[in-house]
Design a protein around this motif. Structure first.
Motif, mmCIF file in Angstrom:
data_model
loop_
_atom_site.group_PDB
_atom_site.id
_atom_site.type_symbol
_atom_site.label_atom_id
_atom_site.label_comp_id
_atom_site.label_asym_id
_atom_site.label_seq_id
_atom_site.Cartn_x
_atom_site.Cartn_y
_atom_site.Cartn_z
ATOM 1 N N ALA A 157 0.817 -1.216 0.000
ATOM 2 C CA ALA A 157 0.000 0.000 0.000
ATOM 3 C C ALA A 157 0.849 1.264 0.000
ATOM 4 O O ALA A 157 0.303 2.379 0.059
ATOM 5 C CB ALA A 157 -0.934 0.011 1.208
ATOM 6 N N GLY A 158 2.156 1.114 -0.063
ATOM 7 C CA GLY A 158 3.029 2.277 -0.105
ATOM 8 C C GLY A 158 3.375 2.849 1.258
ATOM 9 O O GLY A 158 3.915 3.959 1.354
ATOM 10 N N VAL A 159 3.083 2.112 2.323
ATOM 11 C CA VAL A 159 3.400 2.551 3.680
ATOM 12 C C VAL A 159 4.693 1.880 4.114
ATOM 13 O O VAL A 159 4.770 0.647 4.178
ATOM 14 C CB VAL A 159 2.262 2.198 4.663
ATOM 15 C CG1 VAL A 159 2.624 2.646 6.076
ATOM 16 C CG2 VAL A 159 0.966 2.852 4.219
ATOM 17 N N GLY A 160 5.717 2.679 4.401
ATOM 18 C CA GLY A 160 6.979 2.121 4.849
ATOM 19 C C GLY A 160 6.875 1.587 6.265
ATOM 20 O O GLY A 160 6.091 2.073 7.082
ATOM 21 N N THR A 161 7.642 0.577 6.569
ATOM 22 C CA THR A 161 7.636 -0.020 7.906
ATOM 23 C C THR A 161 9.066 -0.196 8.399
ATOM 24 O O THR A 161 10.020 -0.241 7.612
ATOM 25 C CB THR A 161 6.923 -1.384 7.921
ATOM 26 O OG1 THR A 161 7.728 -2.345 7.223
ATOM 27 C CG2 THR A 161 5.552 -1.291 7.271
ATOM 28 N N GLU A 162 9.188 -0.307 9.715
ATOM 29 C CA GLU A 162 10.468 -0.599 10.347
ATOM 30 C C GLU A 162 10.452 -1.981 10.984
ATOM 31 O O GLU A 162 11.294 -2.294 11.824
ATOM 32 C CB GLU A 162 10.796 0.469 11.391
ATOM 33 C CG GLU A 162 10.935 1.869 10.802
ATOM 34 C CD GLU A 162 11.246 2.915 11.846
ATOM 35 O OE1 GLU A 162 11.638 2.524 12.974
ATOM 36 O OE2 GLU A 162 11.098 4.114 11.553
ATOM 37 N N GLY A 163 9.481 -2.795 10.597
ATOM 38 C CA GLY A 163 9.396 -4.151 11.104
ATOM 39 C C GLY A 163 8.551 -4.256 12.369
ATOM 40 O O GLY A 163 8.184 -3.257 12.984
ATOM 41 N N TRP A 164 8.248 -5.479 12.734
ATOM 42 C CA TRP A 164 7.477 -5.736 13.957
ATOM 43 C C TRP A 164 8.364 -5.474 15.160
ATOM 44 O O TRP A 164 9.523 -5.888 15.196
ATOM 45 C CB TRP A 164 6.963 -7.175 13.969
ATOM 46 C CG TRP A 164 6.049 -7.466 12.828
ATOM 47 C CD1 TRP A 164 6.375 -8.027 11.638
ATOM 48 C CD2 TRP A 164 4.652 -7.153 12.754
ATOM 49 N NE1 TRP A 164 5.270 -8.101 10.819
ATOM 50 C CE2 TRP A 164 4.198 -7.574 11.485
ATOM 51 C CE3 TRP A 164 3.737 -6.580 13.626
ATOM 52 C CZ2 TRP A 164 2.876 -7.431 11.075
ATOM 53 C CZ3 TRP A 164 2.420 -6.425 13.217
ATOM 54 C CH2 TRP A 164 1.996 -6.841 11.971
ATOM 55 N N LEU A 165 7.831 -4.783 16.145
ATOM 56 C CA LEU A 165 8.619 -4.389 17.305
ATOM 57 C C LEU A 165 9.111 -5.614 18.060
ATOM 58 O O LEU A 165 8.389 -6.603 18.237
ATOM 59 C CB LEU A 165 7.785 -3.512 18.239
ATOM 60 C CG LEU A 165 7.430 -2.109 17.734
ATOM 61 C CD1 LEU A 165 6.607 -1.364 18.774
ATOM 62 C CD2 LEU A 165 8.685 -1.319 17.392
ATOM 63 N N SER A 166 10.341 -5.529 18.530
ATOM 64 C CA SER A 166 10.916 -6.569 19.378
ATOM 65 C C SER A 166 10.321 -6.450 20.777
ATOM 66 O O SER A 166 9.680 -5.437 21.109
ATOM 67 C CB SER A 166 12.428 -6.418 19.440
ATOM 68 O OG SER A 166 12.762 -5.202 20.096
ATOM 69 N N PRO A 167 10.526 -7.455 21.645
ATOM 70 C CA PRO A 167 10.021 -7.317 23.020
ATOM 71 C C PRO A 167 10.537 -6.068 23.713
ATOM 72 O O PRO A 167 9.770 -5.367 24.389
ATOM 73 C CB PRO A 167 10.524 -8.603 23.698
ATOM 74 C CG PRO A 167 10.624 -9.593 22.583
ATOM 75 C CD PRO A 167 11.066 -8.797 21.391
ATOM 76 N N ARG A 168 11.826 -5.756 23.556
ATOM 77 C CA ARG A 168 12.364 -4.551 24.190
ATOM 78 C C ARG A 168 11.800 -3.290 23.551
ATOM 79 O O ARG A 168 11.515 -2.302 24.237
ATOM 80 C CB ARG A 168 13.891 -4.536 24.104
ATOM 81 C CG ARG A 168 14.590 -5.578 24.966
ATOM 82 C CD ARG A 168 16.105 -5.353 24.959
ATOM 83 N NE ARG A 168 16.443 -4.073 25.566
ATOM 84 C CZ ARG A 168 16.728 -3.907 26.857
ATOM 85 N NH1 ARG A 168 16.716 -4.953 27.675
ATOM 86 N NH2 ARG A 168 17.041 -2.724 27.331
#
Length: 493
Positions: free
Chosen positions: A270-281
């Motif tokens: 959809a053209g939305v940049g991501t930084e990945g799924w958050l880690s536990p920390r």
């Protein structure tokens, strides 16, 4: 592209009246009969006063709600205060004093961390298992863009693409709910300075020096906007896959992580940049800084330029050290918060950037959260059928009583008919609520900043109400990216 939202439905048993309000009307009618049968003026005056009281209860509204709707809120708040359940103590004073697990207050007390790794086997993924609701939450950090500066055709394409993402969420039967949270916080570490320092090619030029001075001068008032997409999986809908994978916590994590890849790819498409799924920390750091705003500067100093401790906090420290719920406020560690429910989104036509006054024209620490629940085809059809029957029944009742049908009733009937046609055409129906939480260092600053935010909401065409007596639950829904906050559905299969 312009669009508008459906008016908030006046739900009730008869002509928008709930059972409580109808009961108050019947009581007022009985009091009227008693007035006619009374044999002295003093008794008649008493019955008239009682009748007027029941009429006020049945017809009056306060802070966007009928008076009868306040009865369970006041009762629950009084019981909470009487049992001292409005106070929460974490850390060494928590129930789990040895800190083996994360401690969150209120309805999220049953949440624990699930160890999980991304398919590459390297990165950790922060999964929160809500044992009471039997659901698992994961949070994706997105890279927002300033769409106001983009070309109108690009803005329109972004809206269409995001609509495709929402439809894909509706097609995923394992999703119980999802939420998008935009939070604005002070940029204590001044990420703009860090970006310039690490990315500037020719730092000795006059232009580079001027840019450094400009960014440094704006540091005290710099705000950072962060966007989080939270998805909540229903384990009862994944039971077959979890059982096939072994039925353990590791199996739950593996099944959920497998589903996260497709969801993130849909967001990227959809053209939305991501930084990945958050880690536990990373996820624990977001929760911690929402509960303890003063901790933000300390946490931002970690992981800068590869030095210091790891980014975020220990997952066991995600919760607050102490909270206290008041009638109109929620106190948590170093902050005071107030949450409003946007109970009516714009009913007049608005453009793509209708929420700009709230998102870009406020300078306080706040979060805007939209929580949504995609409905299955059966539930959507049942809800549409119930709404159509209710509106038709109200219309015929008004005709029999020779009552005038107002514009509000006509708008609701047209909206119900349009939604029924959309469901029949195969569109996904979504239940949603929007919350706005403002956090400040004291009550005086909080009230001032909340007035500004509510004025901006009004400029955007929204109507908002303070969730009096429910500020603890409202904070969990509006300030935490956990896709929490929708009441259970009643009257629908």
């Amino acid at each position: 592209m312009r669009f508008k939202f459906s008016p908030l439905e006046s739900r009730g048993v008869l002509m928008g009246f709930t059972l409580g309000r109808l009961g108050a009307l019947v009581a007022a009618l009985l009091c009227g009969v008693a007035v006619l049968r009374a044999d002295n003026w003093l008794l008649r005056i008493v019955w008239i006063v009682v009748m007027a009281l029941f009429l006020v209860i049945a017809l009056a509204r306060w802070s966007g709600r009928a008076l009868t709707a306040w009865v369970p809120v006041i009762w629950a708040y009084a019981a909470q205060r009487g049992l001292r359940q409005n106070l929460y103590r974490g850390g060494p004073f928590a129930r789990n004093a040895v800190q083996e697990h994360m401690e969150l207050p209120g309805a999220l007390a049953g949440c624990v961390w699930l160890p999980a790794r991304a398919p590459d086997g390297q990165r950790e993924v922060g999964l929160i298992h809500d044992r009471h609701a039997r659901q698992v939450v994961a949070v994706l950090r997105c890279q927002g863009t300033n769409t106001i500066l983009e070309d109108s055709s690009l803005q329109e394409r972004r809206v269409v693409d995001w609509g495709s993402v929402m439809r894909s969420f509706g097609d995923d039967e394992s999703l119980a709910s999802w939420s998008v949270m935009e939070r604005t916080i002070p940029d204590g570490a001044n990420r703009a300075q860090r970006f310039i320092r690490t990315r500037m090619v020719r730092p000795d030029t006059l232009a580079a020096q001027s840019l450094k001075q400009l960014v440094a001068a704006s540091a005290p008032s710099t705000l950072r906007h962060e966007v989080y997409l939270a998805v909540r999986f229903d384990l009862s809908r994944l039971s077959a896959q979890v059982k096939e994978a072994g039925g353990t916590d590791a199996a739950i994590a593996a099944v959920v992580v497998d589903a996260l890849g497709a969801l993130e790819q849909g967001v990227l498409d959809a053209g939305v940049g991501t930084e990945g799924w958050l880690s536990p920390r990373g996820l624990a750091g977001v929760l911690r800084t929402q509960f303890d705003p003063a901790d933000l500067t300390t946490l931002e100093a970690r992981g800068v330029d590869g030095e210091g401790a790891a980014e975020g906090v220990d997952p066991r420290l995600a919760g607050p050290a102490a909270t206290e719920s008041h009638w109109a406020y929620y106190r948590h560690d170093s902050g005071w918060s107030q949450t409003v429910w946007v109970h009516q989104l714009p009913v007049r036509e608005v453009g793509r950037n209708w929420l700009t006054p709230v998102l870009n024209q406020t300078s306080c620490r706040r979060s805007v959260t939209l929580v949504a629940q995609p409905l299955s085809t059966a539930k959507a059809e049942a809800m549409s059928r119930r709404q159509m029957v209710a509106h038709e029944g109200d219309r015929r009742t008004r005709q029999k009583l020779k009552l005038v049908e107002g514009a509000r009733q006509r708008q609701e009937a047209r909206a119900a008919s349009r939604e029924d046609e959309e469901v029949a055409a195969g569109f996904t129906r979504v239940r949603y609520s929007m919350f706005v939480t403002v956090t400040a260092v004291d009550i005086a600053a909080l009230e001032k900043e909340m007035r500004v935010v509510r004025r901006k909401l009004s400029q955007a065409g929204c109507e908002s109400v303070v969730l009096y007596g429910e500020q603890d639950q409202a904070f969990l829904a509006g300030a935490l990216p956990l896709a929490y906050g929708l009441a259970p559905m009643r009257g629908v299969i």
